[in-house]
Design a protein around this motif. Structure first.
Motif, PDB file in Angstrom:
ATOM      1  N   PRO A  58       2.662  63.537  94.542  1.00  0.00           N
ATOM      2  CA  PRO A  58       2.047  63.913  93.538  1.00  0.00           C
ATOM      3  C   PRO A  58       2.922  63.383  92.090  1.00  0.00           C
ATOM      4  N   ASP A  59       1.994  63.200  91.190  1.00  0.00           N
ATOM      5  CA  ASP A  59       2.160  62.639  89.872  1.00  0.00           C
ATOM      6  C   ASP A  59       1.843  63.484  88.785  1.00  0.00           C
ATOM      7  N   SER A  60       2.719  64.379  88.196  1.00  0.00           N
ATOM      8  CA  SER A  60       2.373  65.427  87.185  1.00  0.00           C
ATOM      9  C   SER A  60       1.925  64.665  85.807  1.00  0.00           C
ATOM     10  N   ASP A  61       2.134  63.464  85.532  1.00  0.00           N
ATOM     11  CA  ASP A  61       1.644  62.788  84.461  1.00  0.00           C
ATOM     12  C   ASP A  61       0.493  61.812  84.668  1.00  0.00           C
ATOM     13  N   ARG A  62      -0.167  62.226  85.754  1.00  0.00           N
ATOM     14  CA  ARG A  62      -1.226  61.011  86.106  1.00  0.00           C
ATOM     15  C   ARG A  62      -2.672  60.933  85.303  1.00  0.00           C
ATOM     16  N   ALA A  63      -2.861  59.741  85.279  1.00  0.00           N
ATOM     17  CA  ALA A  63      -4.305  59.569  84.395  1.00  0.00           C
ATOM     18  C   ALA A  63      -5.367  59.094  85.445  1.00  0.00           C
ATOM     19  N   ILE A  64      -6.436  59.941  85.509  1.00  0.00           N
ATOM     20  CA  ILE A  64      -7.253  59.592  86.584  1.00  0.00           C
ATOM     21  C   ILE A  64      -8.437  59.158  85.730  1.00  0.00           C
ATOM     22  N   ALA A  65      -9.059  57.880  86.249  1.00  0.00           N
ATOM     23  CA  ALA A  65     -10.252  57.194  85.847  1.00  0.00           C
ATOM     24  C   ALA A  65     -11.461  57.299  86.678  1.00  0.00           C
ATOM     25  N   GLY A  66     -12.419  57.525  85.858  1.00  0.00           N
ATOM     26  CA  GLY A  66     -13.825  57.726  86.637  1.00  0.00           C
ATOM     27  C   GLY A  66     -15.010  57.065  86.160  1.00  0.00           C
ATOM     28  N   ALA A  67     -15.957  56.559  86.928  1.00  0.00           N
ATOM     29  CA  ALA A  67     -16.934  55.667  86.625  1.00  0.00           C
ATOM     30  C   ALA A  67     -18.146  55.952  87.281  1.00  0.00           C
ATOM     31  N   THR A  68     -19.420  56.043  86.769  1.00  0.00           N
ATOM     32  CA  THR A  68     -20.599  56.058  87.237  1.00  0.00           C
ATOM     33  C   THR A  68     -21.425  55.109  86.478  1.00  0.00           C
ATOM     34  N   SER A  69     -23.004  55.330  86.888  1.00  0.00           N
ATOM     35  CA  SER A  69     -23.791  54.092  86.270  1.00  0.00           C
ATOM     36  C   SER A  69     -23.969  54.856  84.786  1.00  0.00           C
ATOM     37  N   GLY A  70     -23.665  56.033  84.418  1.00  0.00           N
ATOM     38  CA  GLY A  70     -24.027  56.443  83.068  1.00  0.00           C
ATOM     39  C   GLY A  70     -22.771  56.262  82.085  1.00  0.00           C
ATOM     40  N   GLY A  71     -21.492  55.932  82.757  1.00  0.00           N
ATOM     41  CA  GLY A  71     -20.396  56.266  81.860  1.00  0.00           C
ATOM     42  C   GLY A  71     -19.082  55.929  82.417  1.00  0.00           C
ATOM     43  N   PHE A  72     -18.026  56.161  81.528  1.00  0.00           N
ATOM     44  CA  PHE A  72     -16.574  55.967  82.014  1.00  0.00           C
ATOM     45  C   PHE A  72     -15.719  57.166  81.598  1.00  0.00           C
ATOM     46  N   MET A  73     -14.663  57.586  82.302  1.00  0.00           N
ATOM     47  CA  MET A  73     -13.827  58.728  81.932  1.00  0.00           C
ATOM     48  C   MET A  73     -12.353  58.252  82.063  1.00  0.00           C
ATOM     49  N   LEU A  74     -11.484  58.813  81.395  1.00  0.00           N
ATOM     50  CA  LEU A  74     -10.030  58.767  81.681  1.00  0.00           C
ATOM     51  C   LEU A  74      -9.634  60.235  81.251  1.00  0.00           C
ATOM     52  N   ARG A  75      -8.775  60.836  82.172  1.00  0.00           N
ATOM     53  CA  ARG A  75      -8.629  62.163  82.276  1.00  0.00           C
ATOM     54  C   ARG A  75      -7.056  62.182  82.564  1.00  0.00           C
ATOM     55  N   THR A  76      -6.180  62.775  81.550  1.00  0.00           N
ATOM     56  CA  THR A  76      -4.833  63.187  81.957  1.00  0.00           C
ATOM     57  C   THR A  76      -4.633  64.652  82.204  1.00  0.00           C
ATOM     58  N   PRO A  77      -3.488  65.260  82.160  1.00  0.00           N
ATOM     59  CA  PRO A  77      -3.399  66.549  82.246  1.00  0.00           C
ATOM     60  C   PRO A  77      -3.931  67.198  81.208  1.00  0.00           C
ATOM     61  N   ARG A  78      -3.675  66.549  79.869  1.00  0.00           N
ATOM     62  CA  ARG A  78      -4.103  67.283  78.758  1.00  0.00           C
ATOM     63  C   ARG A  78      -5.330  66.838  78.166  1.00  0.00           C
ATOM     64  N   TRP A  79      -5.508  65.360  78.014  1.00  0.00           N
ATOM     65  CA  TRP A  79      -6.715  64.852  77.478  1.00  0.00           C
ATOM     66  C   TRP A  79      -7.785  64.134  78.330  1.00  0.00           C
ATOM     67  N   LYS A  80      -8.891  64.300  77.829  1.00  0.00           N
ATOM     68  CA  LYS A  80      -9.798  63.421  78.430  1.00  0.00           C
ATOM     69  C   LYS A  80     -10.872  62.622  77.651  1.00  0.00           C
ATOM     70  N   LEU A  81     -10.904  61.556  77.886  1.00  0.00           N
ATOM     71  CA  LEU A  81     -11.565  60.347  77.077  1.00  0.00           C
ATOM     72  C   LEU A  81     -13.008  60.019  77.767  1.00  0.00           C
TER      73      LEU A  81
END
Length: 442
Positions: A337-360
């Motif tokens: 596990p990585d407690s500081d991890r940033a998880i990227a996401g994608a669909t045909s509708g848009g993109f995301m980046l989520r950290t433990p605190r922030w989500k863009l």
């Protein structure tokens, strides 16, 4: 399972739509690498030439007997994708698929039903009553077939089985006799609508008006939301029994103490949060999924606070099976596990980046938002203009992830011979370009 295994507080579906999520779980790759960005796509048939293998294919080479029971959402629906054995009960919306579940219903004089044919569907916007006998309810039928398969296993050959329950999922259709098992007044109220969520409403309403659902979500009353949440909770409660059947079958067949069970989902469900239904956008109710790993070889209860992604299942399966790591994997092993991890996401509708605190989030409709998940876990306030440095940092990380995914997704087009090669066939007329590019040149 949670009392004897590890439960993740935060597990994320990076692409919270059925088919993209399932393609990512099978291959260990982001949706923007597989190219499966919405429900009308599937993995390319020549993926083997690109060196892309699914985890059941890899485990089969390690001596495992692989099987898939229930909903998989492959196209064609009867494709194996590396599973040596399948018993198929496809999506509840796909009522015309003549799969194993179809034939089981027909043998007893029943047919698959669209939600539109069930009592209450239109009045409560999808919360309806499935009239089938209990043993033919979709999830229960899948559980029984999975238990049958476990009982059929012989010898000491290791096995890997994926059980895909069609629900809980719209239509929200438990049997009538199960409704009194959950008190609807005890369920939490939905999260309020926001200015950001309203920007998605037109597309959301238009999608559900199409024939696959035939529902108008432009207005959703409090009573309708309560009914939907009630039916969903009842379906979850019944699913607990279905999972218990599989655990008990493993115990009865003497296999439980040498088995790892993973409980997860491909996406969440709004159930009225933000005035939305289903999934598809990047709010927490849509991307958050359950994740429990119960290793009955060494049972121990613990809670993992570091975030996990559905992409982590692929490398974890290979690790548990003793297989070599696969270069295609873009997730982390769950044991790292990585407690500081940033998880990227994608669909045909848009993109995301989520950290433990922030989500863009950035959407194709022009909506951009930044949420402080620590201060505002309900994502009620878009603070994108108040934190320009955080916005820039997350935007740069999201851009890197997208570029890496796009490079992987287009590696089939690489022409390695064009890199200033010595004199050879590349310079001759009628040279044939290899396609797709073989893995060694990617």
């Amino acid at each position: 399972m949670a009392a004897q295994g590890t439960r993740w507080q935060t597990a994320i579906s990076p692409s919270p739509i059925c088919v993209p999520a399932r393609a990512s779980m099978l291959t260990g790759q982001h949706a923007h690498a597989t190219g499966i960005m919405h429900n009308l796509c599937w993995l390319r048939p020549d993926r083997h030439k690109m060196g892309l293998r699914t985890w059941p294919e890899i485990l089969a080479t390690e001596g495992y007997r692989t099987s898939a029971i229930g909903k998989m959402h492959f196209y064609p629906w009867d494709r194996s994708e590396g599973f040596q054995h399948r018993v198929i009960a496809e999506d509840k919306r796909h009522i015309h698929v003549r799969d194993d579940y179809h034939h089981a219903l027909a043998a007893e004089g029943f047919t698959k039903l669209h939600g539109k044919e069930m009592a209450g569907y239109h009045e409560t916007k999808g919360a309806c009553i499935n009239p089938l006998p209990d043993h033919l309810q979709p999830d229960r039928w899948v559980a029984q077939r999975a238990a049958d398969h476990l009982r059929s296993l012989r010898g000491d050959q290791p096995f890997a089985m994926m059980v895909g329950f069609p629900g809980p999922h719209c239509p929200y259709d438990p049997p009538a006799e199960a409704l009194d098992r959950v008190d609807p007044s005890a369920l939490p109220d939905p999260l309020p609508r926001t200015a950001e969520s309203e920007t998605h409403m037109d597309a959301h309403v238009a999608a559900y008006k199409r024939d696959w659902a035939g529902l108008d979500y432009s207005r959703l009353s409090a009573a309708q939301v309560r009914a939907i949440r009630h039916h969903y909770a009842v379906s979850v409660e019944r699913l607990d029994e279905d999972v218990a059947l599989l655990v008990e079958t493993l115990r009865q067949t003497g296999r439980l103490e040498n088995t790892i069970i993973v409980f997860a989902s491909d996406h969440g469900d709004y159930l009225g949060d933000f005035g939305l239904m289903g999934k598809g956008f990047f709010h927490e109710p849509s991307i958050r999924v359950p994740l429990i790993v119960a290793d009955f070889r060494a049972p121990a209860a613990r809670v993992e606070t570091a975030p996990a992604s559905l992409l982590d299942l692929f490398p974890s399966f290979l690790h548990w099976a003793g297989a070599a790591p696969a270069p295609q994997a873009q997730g982390l092993r769950l044991s790292e596990p990585d407690s500081d991890r940033a998880i990227a996401g994608a669909t045909s509708g848009g993109f995301m980046l989520r950290t433990p605190r922030w989500k863009l989030v950035r959407y194709g409709n022009g909506t951009q938002a930044l949420f402080d998940l620590e201060a505002d876990p309900g994502e009620q306030e878009n603070v994108i203009d108040a934190h320009p440095a955080t916005r820039a940092e997350l935007d740069a990380a999201l851009t890197r992830s997208l570029l890496q995914g796009f490079a992987t997704g287009h590696a089939d087009k690489a022409v390695a011979a064009a890199k200033s090669p010595p004199e050879g066939p590349f310079h001759d007329p009628f040279w044939q370009r290899p396609y797709p590019a073989p893995p060694a040149t990617q």
